[in-house]
Design a protein around this motif. Sequence first.
Motif, short mmCIF file in Angstrom:
data_model
loop_
_atom_site.label_atom_id
_atom_site.label_comp_id
_atom_site.label_asym_id
_atom_site.label_seq_id
_atom_site.Cartn_x
_atom_site.Cartn_y
_atom_site.Cartn_z
N ASP A 41 20.19 -1.17 -0.35
CA ASP A 41 18.78 -1.58 -0.39
C ASP A 41 17.89 -0.37 -0.65
OD1 ASP A 41 16.79 -3.91 0.44
OD2 ASP A 41 16.04 -2.03 1.30
N PRO A 42 17.05 -0.41 -1.69
CA PRO A 42 16.28 0.78 -2.08
C PRO A 42 15.24 1.21 -1.06
CG PRO A 42 15.62 -1.14 -3.37
CD PRO A 42 16.85 -1.54 -2.62
N GLU A 43 14.77 0.28 -0.22
CA GLU A 43 13.78 0.66 0.79
C GLU A 43 14.43 1.41 1.95
OE1 GLU A 43 10.62 -1.29 4.01
OE2 GLU A 43 11.49 -2.56 2.45
N PHE A 44 15.56 0.93 2.41
CA PHE A 44 16.16 1.48 3.63
C PHE A 44 17.24 2.52 3.36
CE2 PHE A 44 14.49 -2.65 5.07
CZ PHE A 44 13.67 -2.19 6.11
N LEU A 45 17.81 2.54 2.17
CA LEU A 45 18.89 3.47 1.87
C LEU A 45 18.49 4.93 2.06
CD1 LEU A 45 21.86 3.53 1.06
CD2 LEU A 45 21.13 3.58 -1.34
N PRO A 46 17.30 5.36 1.62
CA PRO A 46 16.95 6.78 1.78
C PRO A 46 17.00 7.28 3.23
CG PRO A 46 15.47 5.74 0.22
CD PRO A 46 16.28 4.64 0.83
N TYR A 47 16.77 6.40 4.20
CA TYR A 47 16.82 6.82 5.60
C TYR A 47 18.23 7.23 6.03
CZ TYR A 47 12.15 4.77 6.11
OH TYR A 47 10.81 4.46 5.98
N THR A 48 19.25 6.76 5.31
CA THR A 48 20.64 7.03 5.69
C THR A 48 21.18 8.32 5.10
OG1 THR A 48 21.68 5.89 3.80
CG2 THR A 48 21.01 4.53 5.68
N ARG A 49 20.42 8.96 4.24
CA ARG A 49 20.91 10.15 3.55
C ARG A 49 21.32 11.22 4.57
NH1 ARG A 49 18.09 11.57 -2.05
NH2 ARG A 49 19.89 12.50 -3.10
N GLY A 50 22.41 11.90 4.30
CA GLY A 50 22.90 12.89 5.23
C GLY A 50 23.70 12.30 6.37
N GLY A 51 24.08 11.04 6.24
CA GLY A 51 24.89 10.41 7.27
C GLY A 51 24.11 9.89 8.45
N MET A 52 22.81 9.67 8.29
CA MET A 52 21.99 9.11 9.38
C MET A 52 22.07 7.59 9.32
SD MET A 52 21.22 11.78 10.95
CE MET A 52 20.41 10.85 12.23
N THR A 53 23.25 7.09 9.63
CA THR A 53 23.52 5.66 9.52
C THR A 53 23.32 4.95 10.86
OG1 THR A 53 25.86 6.20 9.79
CG2 THR A 53 25.06 5.89 7.55
N GLY A 54 23.44 3.62 10.83
CA GLY A 54 23.21 2.81 12.02
C GLY A 54 21.83 2.17 11.98
N VAL A 55 21.72 1.04 12.65
CA VAL A 55 20.47 0.26 12.68
C VAL A 55 20.32 -0.33 14.08
CG1 VAL A 55 19.17 -1.65 11.64
CG2 VAL A 55 20.81 -0.37 10.25
N ILE A 56 19.09 -0.43 14.55
CA ILE A 56 18.80 -1.14 15.80
C ILE A 56 17.69 -2.15 15.54
CG2 ILE A 56 17.98 -0.98 18.19
CD1 ILE A 56 19.24 1.79 18.35
N GLY A 57 17.95 -3.41 15.88
CA GLY A 57 16.93 -4.45 15.79
C GLY A 57 16.46 -4.84 17.18
N ILE A 58 15.15 -4.98 17.35
CA ILE A 58 14.58 -5.29 18.66
C ILE A 58 13.77 -6.58 18.56
CG2 ILE A 58 13.11 -4.49 20.55
CD1 ILE A 58 13.71 -1.62 19.65
N ILE A 59 14.07 -7.52 19.44
CA ILE A 59 13.33 -8.78 19.53
C ILE A 59 12.61 -8.79 20.88
CG2 ILE A 59 13.47 -11.30 19.48
CD1 ILE A 59 16.18 -11.00 18.05
N ARG A 60 11.30 -8.87 20.85
CA ARG A 60 10.50 -8.81 22.07
C ARG A 60 10.02 -10.22 22.43
NH1 ARG A 60 10.07 -3.41 22.60
NH2 ARG A 60 9.93 -2.15 20.70
N CYS A 61 10.38 -10.64 23.64
CA CYS A 61 10.05 -12.00 24.09
C CYS A 61 9.35 -11.96 25.45
CB CYS A 61 11.31 -12.85 24.18
SG CYS A 61 12.28 -12.91 22.65
N GLY A 62 8.41 -11.04 25.60
CA GLY A 62 7.62 -10.99 26.82
C GLY A 62 8.34 -10.34 27.98
N GLU A 63 7.90 -10.69 29.19
CA GLU A 63 8.46 -10.11 30.40
C GLU A 63 9.85 -10.66 30.68
OE1 GLU A 63 7.11 -7.68 32.30
OE2 GLU A 63 5.56 -7.56 30.74
N GLY A 64 10.72 -9.80 31.19
CA GLY A 64 12.07 -10.23 31.53
C GLY A 64 13.05 -9.11 31.34
N PRO A 65 14.33 -9.37 31.55
CA PRO A 65 15.36 -8.33 31.44
C PRO A 65 15.55 -7.86 30.00
CG PRO A 65 16.38 -10.48 31.71
CD PRO A 65 14.89 -10.69 31.90
N THR A 66 16.12 -6.68 29.87
CA THR A 66 16.50 -6.15 28.57
C THR A 66 18.00 -6.31 28.39
OG1 THR A 66 14.69 -4.55 28.51
CG2 THR A 66 16.58 -4.09 27.10
N VAL A 67 18.38 -6.99 27.33
CA VAL A 67 19.80 -7.24 27.03
C VAL A 67 20.12 -6.53 25.72
CG1 VAL A 67 21.58 -8.95 26.60
CG2 VAL A 67 19.68 -9.49 28.14
N ALA A 68 21.13 -5.66 25.75
CA ALA A 68 21.58 -4.96 24.55
C ALA A 68 22.96 -5.44 24.16
CB ALA A 68 21.59 -3.45 24.78
#
Length: 437
Positions: free
Chosen positions: A88-115
């Motif tokens: 993907d041309p938008e996100f690929l440059p961020y990985t240059r030099g081996g900076m790979t991996g992604v984290i997605g966060i879904i925020r649903c108000g107050e409550g526990p954090t589940v990873a």
Amino acid sequence: METYAKIKSVTDAMTDEMIATRRDFHKYAEAGWFEMRTSSIIARKLTEMGVDEVLVGEQVCKKDARMGVAAEDVLEANYQRAVEQDGDPEFLPYTRGGMTGVIGIIRCGEGPTVAMRFDIDALGVIEEQEASHRPAAEGFVSINRGMMHACGHDGHATIGLGVAKTLMAIRDQLHGTVKLIFQPSEEGVRGAKSIVDNGHLDGVDFLIGAHVTGKSNPDDPAVVVPCSHGSLATAKYDIIFHGLAAHAGASPEKGKNVMLAVAAAITNLYAIPRNSGGMTRINVGTVRAGSGRNVIADEAVMEIELRGETTELNDYVVDYARNIVAGAAAMHGCTYEMKLMGAAQSMTSDAELGERIRRVCGEMGLPVSEIASSRNGGSEDFSYMMTRVQEQGGQATFMRVLTKTAAVAHNRRYDFDEAVLPNSVKIFCGTVYDIMK
């Protein structure tokens, strides 16, 4: 239950999509720190789903905490290949030099954090090309020679995306925060620590990981073992001995012979005393040394790994190994470097969270193994994440999601029954809903 029914219907409806995604990742397999195309596509898909926050590049892994990273020219060659293979041309440059991996966060108000952790890297395996191998017959065999998804991580990445899409469909029923961690470089236990060191497990109340695992009995209807235990703590080192070259016939005494240092190190590493606290493992995997039969060798590289049943036992072996290497070098007038290339801790899943998974599966009609926790005889860098969460008083587990496989893991003929994809999504999402409802 209405929400469970929705989880199942949403997941079932995207089964074909998940299979296509898994096969795409399989075809364009990328080994650890090279998962540039893979990361960019994951980031694109999460963004299109409307996930609240998508972290990429240095937002994911702490750069100087990564282990076993390739040389810059190798990283760049893999980046250029990812460009050519339609990263993907938008996100690929961020990985240059081996900076790979992604984290997605879904925020649903107050409550526990589940990873949740989903590893995304391939292995350094040349994949079978014969038509009897389904990926070859059906056109999704790896085209990146020497890189193959021979351990199911193409499935893990796909399951993570399926979990994200399903949770987005029921987010109005959730209370708290979801973190979807797409981890690079699990093979060689090199990637998790850099994510932990960036603070992403701080404040997490529940952590769930899983590995696709072949069924010992293919006719067993079970789809999951809720917990696992017994992963060996490990440390993997490259050891470089430096000496002084000389003529082996005319003036051998003027050299500093690394061959002697290596020989002393090998014999004494294998002689590390056992420990009454539990089992340990030592292995010298490779040695590269010397330039000719008539030359006193001046450089040698050893690749070793050390393991212990517990983190403390592994530390015992590591300390002993350090002394041996230092002594072997000093005996023969050489110097040395020890470079840590990968590491993991021991881990034990929380039975309480495992029982929650067992109950949820029962309520969803997903058969569960009679075994509450299976032993993992290898090592798993998910342990860094698990330890961090448990240290904070949270609960964590590492599930075994069961499937039929064509061969054992890490084999060039490895493949799995893709029915494990929707089954896994249902287990993850059902458990998250039960925690966050």
